[in-house]
Design a protein around this motif. Structure first.
Motif, PDB file in Angstrom:
ATOM      1  N   LEU A  53       0.842  -1.180   0.000  1.00 34.07           N
ATOM      2  CA  LEU A  53       0.000   0.000   0.000  1.00 34.07           C
ATOM      3  C   LEU A  53       0.882   1.237   0.000  1.00 34.07           C
ATOM      4  O   LEU A  53       1.889   1.268   0.696  1.00 34.07           O
ATOM      5  N   PRO A  54       0.520   2.276  -0.770  1.00 31.74           N
ATOM      6  CA  PRO A  54       1.291   3.504  -0.687  1.00 31.74           C
ATOM      7  C   PRO A  54       1.083   4.153   0.671  1.00 31.74           C
ATOM      8  O   PRO A  54       0.082   3.905   1.337  1.00 31.74           O
ATOM      9  N   ARG A  55       2.029   4.993   1.053  1.00 29.95           N
ATOM     10  CA  ARG A  55       1.873   5.695   2.316  1.00 29.95           C
ATOM     11  C   ARG A  55       0.569   6.483   2.288  1.00 29.95           C
ATOM     12  O   ARG A  55       0.236   7.109   1.298  1.00 29.95           O
ATOM     13  N   GLY A  56      -0.175   6.434   3.373  1.00 28.90           N
ATOM     14  CA  GLY A  56      -1.454   7.125   3.431  1.00 28.90           C
ATOM     15  C   GLY A  56      -2.621   6.243   3.055  1.00 28.90           C
ATOM     16  O   GLY A  56      -3.759   6.668   3.113  1.00 28.90           O
ATOM     17  N   ALA A  57      -2.366   5.009   2.658  1.00 29.60           N
ATOM     18  CA  ALA A  57      -3.445   4.115   2.244  1.00 29.60           C
ATOM     19  C   ALA A  57      -3.777   3.118   3.339  1.00 29.60           C
ATOM     20  O   ALA A  57      -4.114   1.995   3.098  1.00 29.60           O
ATOM     21  N   GLY A  58      -3.679   3.524   4.531  1.00 25.15           N
ATOM     22  CA  GLY A  58      -3.959   2.647   5.669  1.00 25.15           C
ATOM     23  C   GLY A  58      -2.972   2.937   6.767  1.00 25.15           C
ATOM     24  O   GLY A  58      -1.935   3.526   6.525  1.00 25.15           O
ATOM     25  N   ASN A  59      -3.289   2.563   7.956  1.00 18.97           N
ATOM     26  CA  ASN A  59      -2.470   2.922   9.096  1.00 18.97           C
ATOM     27  C   ASN A  59      -1.971   1.680   9.813  1.00 18.97           C
ATOM     28  O   ASN A  59      -1.936   1.634  11.020  1.00 18.97           O
ATOM     29  N   CYS A  60      -1.605   0.674   9.062  1.00 24.12           N
ATOM     30  CA  CYS A  60      -1.238  -0.603   9.668  1.00 24.12           C
ATOM     31  C   CYS A  60       0.277  -0.706   9.752  1.00 24.12           C
ATOM     32  O   CYS A  60       0.950  -0.694   8.738  1.00 24.12           O
ATOM     33  N   ALA A  61       0.801  -0.825  10.944  1.00 22.08           N
ATOM     34  CA  ALA A  61       2.234  -1.028  11.107  1.00 22.08           C
ATOM     35  C   ALA A  61       2.564  -2.475  10.773  1.00 22.08           C
ATOM     36  O   ALA A  61       1.740  -3.363  10.916  1.00 22.08           O
ATOM     37  N   THR A  62       3.783  -2.688  10.319  1.00 19.72           N
ATOM     38  CA  THR A  62       4.210  -4.050  10.056  1.00 19.72           C
ATOM     39  C   THR A  62       4.232  -4.811  11.371  1.00 19.72           C
ATOM     40  O   THR A  62       4.734  -4.335  12.370  1.00 19.72           O
ATOM     41  N   SER A  63       3.675  -5.992  11.375  1.00 18.95           N
ATOM     42  CA  SER A  63       3.565  -6.740  12.617  1.00 18.95           C
ATOM     43  C   SER A  63       3.463  -8.218  12.300  1.00 18.95           C
ATOM     44  O   SER A  63       2.999  -8.619  11.243  1.00 18.95           O
ATOM     45  N   ASP A  80       1.725  -9.923  14.336  1.00 20.02           N
ATOM     46  CA  ASP A  80       0.452 -10.173  14.998  1.00 20.02           C
ATOM     47  C   ASP A  80      -0.568 -10.588  13.938  1.00 20.02           C
ATOM     48  O   ASP A  80      -0.811  -9.877  12.963  1.00 20.02           O
ATOM     49  N   THR A  81      -1.175 -11.760  14.102  1.00 13.33           N
ATOM     50  CA  THR A  81      -2.136 -12.280  13.121  1.00 13.33           C
ATOM     51  C   THR A  81      -3.297 -11.333  12.930  1.00 13.33           C
ATOM     52  O   THR A  81      -3.744 -11.107  11.793  1.00 13.33           O
ATOM     53  N   ALA A  82      -3.798 -10.741  14.012  1.00 14.35           N
ATOM     54  CA  ALA A  82      -4.926  -9.806  13.898  1.00 14.35           C
ATOM     55  C   ALA A  82      -4.533  -8.583  13.080  1.00 14.35           C
ATOM     56  O   ALA A  82      -5.299  -8.111  12.241  1.00 14.35           O
ATOM     57  N   ALA A  83      -3.328  -8.069  13.298  1.00 16.07           N
ATOM     58  CA  ALA A  83      -2.870  -6.901  12.550  1.00 16.07           C
ATOM     59  C   ALA A  83      -2.705  -7.242  11.071  1.00 16.07           C
ATOM     60  O   ALA A  83      -3.038  -6.446  10.199  1.00 16.07           O
ATOM     61  N   GLN A  84      -2.191  -8.439  10.784  1.00 13.30           N
ATOM     62  CA  GLN A  84      -2.023  -8.850   9.388  1.00 13.30           C
ATOM     63  C   GLN A  84      -3.373  -9.028   8.700  1.00 13.30           C
ATOM     64  O   GLN A  84      -3.546  -8.641   7.538  1.00 13.30           O
ATOM     65  N   ALA A  85      -4.329  -9.590   9.406  1.00 16.03           N
ATOM     66  CA  ALA A  85      -5.675  -9.759   8.835  1.00 16.03           C
ATOM     67  C   ALA A  85      -6.301  -8.395   8.563  1.00 16.03           C
ATOM     68  O   ALA A  85      -6.944  -8.187   7.531  1.00 16.03           O
ATOM     69  N   ARG A  86      -6.109  -7.479   9.495  1.00 18.74           N
ATOM     70  CA  ARG A  86      -6.658  -6.117   9.332  1.00 18.74           C
ATOM     71  C   ARG A  86      -6.017  -5.440   8.116  1.00 18.74           C
ATOM     72  O   ARG A  86      -6.695  -4.821   7.307  1.00 18.74           O
ATOM     73  N   ARG A  87      -4.715  -5.584   7.975  1.00 16.65           N
ATOM     74  CA  ARG A  87      -4.020  -4.986   6.839  1.00 16.65           C
ATOM     75  C   ARG A  87      -4.532  -5.584   5.527  1.00 16.65           C
ATOM     76  O   ARG A  87      -4.742  -4.879   4.554  1.00 16.65           O
ATOM     77  N   HIS A  88      -4.724  -6.914   5.503  1.00 16.98           N
ATOM     78  CA  HIS A  88      -5.231  -7.547   4.288  1.00 16.98           C
ATOM     79  C   HIS A  88      -6.627  -7.035   3.948  1.00 16.98           C
ATOM     80  O   HIS A  88      -6.928  -6.778   2.776  1.00 16.98           O
ATOM     81  N   GLY A 144     -12.287   3.935   3.950  1.00 17.88           N
ATOM     82  CA  GLY A 144     -12.637   5.030   4.847  1.00 17.88           C
ATOM     83  C   GLY A 144     -14.087   5.015   5.288  1.00 17.88           C
ATOM     84  O   GLY A 144     -14.555   5.962   5.909  1.00 17.88           O
ATOM     85  N   ASP A 145     -14.817   3.949   4.987  1.00 19.16           N
ATOM     86  CA  ASP A 145     -16.238   3.856   5.344  1.00 19.16           C
ATOM     87  C   ASP A 145     -16.384   3.845   6.867  1.00 19.16           C
ATOM     88  O   ASP A 145     -15.962   2.897   7.529  1.00 19.16           O
ATOM     89  N   PRO A 146     -16.978   4.886   7.438  1.00 18.86           N
ATOM     90  CA  PRO A 146     -17.071   4.964   8.901  1.00 18.86           C
ATOM     91  C   PRO A 146     -17.979   3.908   9.515  1.00 18.86           C
ATOM     92  O   PRO A 146     -17.963   3.720  10.726  1.00 18.86           O
ATOM     93  N   THR A 147     -18.756   3.201   8.692  1.00 22.19           N
ATOM     94  CA  THR A 147     -19.603   2.143   9.252  1.00 22.19           C
ATOM     95  C   THR A 147     -18.797   0.871   9.520  1.00 22.19           C
ATOM     96  O   THR A 147     -19.309  -0.050  10.152  1.00 22.19           O
ATOM     97  N   GLN A 148     -17.551   0.838   9.033  1.00 20.95           N
ATOM     98  CA  GLN A 148     -16.704  -0.331   9.248  1.00 20.95           C
ATOM     99  C   GLN A 148     -15.869  -0.135  10.512  1.00 20.95           C
ATOM    100  O   GLN A 148     -15.323   0.950  10.728  1.00 20.95           O
ATOM    101  N   PRO A 149     -15.744  -1.155  11.343  1.00 24.85           N
ATOM    102  CA  PRO A 149     -15.046  -0.978  12.618  1.00 24.85           C
ATOM    103  C   PRO A 149     -13.559  -0.680  12.472  1.00 24.85           C
ATOM    104  O   PRO A 149     -12.956  -0.095  13.364  1.00 24.85           O
ATOM    105  N   ASP A 150     -12.970  -1.046  11.340  1.00 27.37           N
ATOM    106  CA  ASP A 150     -11.531  -0.792  11.175  1.00 27.37           C
ATOM    107  C   ASP A 150     -11.274   0.213  10.056  1.00 27.37           C
ATOM    108  O   ASP A 150     -10.267   0.152   9.365  1.00 27.37           O
ATOM    109  N   HIS A 151     -12.187   1.171   9.884  1.00 27.87           N
ATOM    110  CA  HIS A 151     -12.023   2.128   8.789  1.00 27.87           C
ATOM    111  C   HIS A 151     -10.784   2.993   9.012  1.00 27.87           C
ATOM    112  O   HIS A 151     -10.361   3.212  10.144  1.00 27.87           O
ATOM    113  N   GLU A 152     -10.236   3.445   7.909  1.00 33.08           N
ATOM    114  CA  GLU A 152      -9.097   4.344   7.929  1.00 33.08           C
ATOM    115  C   GLU A 152      -9.448   5.521   7.040  1.00 33.08           C
ATOM    116  O   GLU A 152      -9.752   5.345   5.885  1.00 33.08           O
TER     117      GLU A 152
END
Length: 196
Positions: free
Chosen positions: A9-19, A21-29, A185-193
């Motif tokens: 993802l280009p910078r600014g296309a999500g706020n997921c740090a490299t990790s 952590d399975t949950a963080a990787q799933a969120r990034r995907h 960026g959909d605010p109805t989604q719990p992990d929106h960015e």
């Protein structure tokens, strides 16, 4: 879309740090899938808009390609629109058509020149540290006639980008996304960015 799912993802296309952590990787995907969905959607919408306008996008038969996106474009447009314009010949053709349609009145060009004197100092005036708002000498400012066309081109470009955003808002207003493909960026989604 698979190409976009497996790229960084280009910078600014999500706020997921490299990790690790399975949950963080799933969120990034999930975020990457949503981001990629938007790129492909904008390309498809732009193809449709080009067909409606009788425009033949350049390289229409070539697949969308992964390109490096300038960070300045990401900052100005947001990562989704910047990536869409970089990757989609149809989106670029539509933006070009919108730019040709923009009429910039001379009064707007002159107003921009008058309000942004600092942008038109000569190199010599810049070296001397001339204050553009403290009655600089006429020779310290590029004459209006020398910069008019450049200002008009810049204002037309900015107006075309606004028109592209307006078109995009309208074009995707009735789009229904499959679960897991919503806008990142959909605010109805719990992990929106959605950051600027």
């Amino acid at each position: 879309m698979d190409r976009f799912l497996h790229c960084d993802l280009p910078r600014g296309a999500g706020n997921c740090a490299t990790s690790h952590d399975t949950a963080a990787q799933a969120r990034r995907h999930r975020q990457q899938r949503r981001w990629a969905t938007q790129i492909v959607l904008i390309h498809d919408l732009a193809l449709h808009a080009c067909a409606e306008r009788g425009l033949a996008p350049p390289d229409d038969l070539m697949p969308m390609q992964l390109l490096t996106i300038p960070e300045s474009d990401i900052a100005d447009l947001g990562s989704i629109v910047a990536a869409s314009l970089a990757h989609s010949p149809a989106a670029r053709a539509l933006l070009s058509a919108l730019e040709r349609e923009q009429h910039i009145p001379d009064t707007a060009v002159r107003d921009y020149y008058d309000r942004n004197r600092d942008r038109f100092l000569t190199p010599e005036a810049l070296r001397r540290g001339v204050d553009p708002y403290d009655e600089p000498a006429p020779t310290d400012i590029h004459p209006y006639g020398h910069v008019r066309h450049g200002i008009e081109r810049e204002l037309r470009h900015a107006a075309a980008r606004r028109a592209f955003f307006d078109w995009l808002d309208e074009a995707r207003a009735d789009v229904e996304y499959a679960e897991g493909h919503e806008h990142p960026g959909d605010p109805t989604q719990p992990d929106h960015e959605h950051r600027h």
